[in-house]
Scaffold this motif. Structure first.
Motif, short mmCIF file in Angstrom:
data_model
loop_
_atom_site.label_atom_id
_atom_site.label_comp_id
_atom_site.label_asym_id
_atom_site.label_seq_id
_atom_site.Cartn_x
_atom_site.Cartn_y
_atom_site.Cartn_z
N ARG A 67 -5.55 -13.60 9.44
CA ARG A 67 -5.79 -12.42 8.61
C ARG A 67 -5.31 -11.19 9.33
O ARG A 67 -5.38 -11.10 10.56
CB ARG A 67 -7.27 -12.26 8.28
N CYS A 68 -4.85 -10.23 8.56
CA CYS A 68 -4.41 -8.95 9.09
C CYS A 68 -5.23 -7.88 8.40
O CYS A 68 -5.21 -7.78 7.17
CB CYS A 68 -2.91 -8.75 8.85
N VAL A 69 -5.98 -7.10 9.17
CA VAL A 69 -6.79 -6.02 8.62
C VAL A 69 -6.06 -4.72 8.91
O VAL A 69 -5.74 -4.42 10.07
CB VAL A 69 -8.20 -6.00 9.26
N ALA A 76 -2.08 3.69 0.53
CA ALA A 76 -2.61 2.37 0.15
C ALA A 76 -1.55 1.28 0.21
O ALA A 76 -1.85 0.13 0.01
CB ALA A 76 -3.20 2.44 -1.26
N MET A 77 -0.30 1.64 0.49
CA MET A 77 0.82 0.69 0.56
C MET A 77 0.83 -0.19 -0.69
O MET A 77 0.60 -1.39 -0.65
CB MET A 77 0.75 -0.14 1.83
N GLN A 78 1.11 0.43 -1.83
CA GLN A 78 1.10 -0.26 -3.12
C GLN A 78 2.08 -1.42 -3.21
O GLN A 78 1.92 -2.29 -4.05
CB GLN A 78 1.38 0.74 -4.26
N ASP A 79 3.09 -1.46 -2.36
CA ASP A 79 4.07 -2.54 -2.42
C ASP A 79 3.59 -3.82 -1.75
O ASP A 79 4.28 -4.83 -1.78
CB ASP A 79 5.38 -2.09 -1.76
N VAL A 80 2.40 -3.80 -1.16
CA VAL A 80 1.86 -4.97 -0.48
C VAL A 80 0.86 -5.65 -1.41
O VAL A 80 0.02 -5.00 -2.02
CB VAL A 80 1.18 -4.59 0.85
N GLU A 81 0.97 -6.97 -1.52
CA GLU A 81 0.03 -7.74 -2.34
C GLU A 81 -1.19 -8.08 -1.49
O GLU A 81 -1.21 -9.07 -0.77
CB GLU A 81 0.71 -9.01 -2.85
N TRP A 82 -2.21 -7.26 -1.59
CA TRP A 82 -3.40 -7.41 -0.75
C TRP A 82 -4.32 -8.49 -1.29
O TRP A 82 -4.45 -8.68 -2.49
CB TRP A 82 -4.17 -6.09 -0.71
N ASP A 83 -5.00 -9.19 -0.38
CA ASP A 83 -6.06 -10.12 -0.78
C ASP A 83 -7.28 -9.33 -1.23
O ASP A 83 -8.03 -9.76 -2.09
CB ASP A 83 -6.45 -11.03 0.38
#
Length: 89
Positions: A67-69, A76-83
């Protein structure tokens, strides 16, 4: 490679330490303000890498979960698909 560590720019040091953290195979990585001091191409690369990180975790079902926190207060880095995203007010 030709510069001593102390001669690197803030952005280059940030990229170096993030790469080292991701390559370490650690179960959890905490990165504070990952886009600070980075130029636009580097910002895009970090976001692409974070997306690959989550895809890699999903593909390696039998491997140790990693995991990366990310902690950030301005993007919010909208281009990243966050868990998951936790927003503090």
């Amino acid at each position: 490679m030709h510069k001593p560590l102390l001669a690197l720019s803030t952005g280059s040091l940030r990229k170096l330490w993030m790469a080292a953290a991701w390559a370490s195979g650690a179960a959890i990585t905490l990165i504070d303000e990952p886009l600070a001091a980075l130029d636009k191409p580097s910002m895009r690369y970090v976001q692409e890498t974070l997306n690959e990180f989550t895809v890699e975790d999903q593909q390696e079902r039998f491997a140790t979960a990693r995991r990366c926190v990310i902690v950030t207060h301005w993007d919010a880095m909208q281009d990243v698909e966050w868990d998951g995203v936790l927003t503090l007010t």
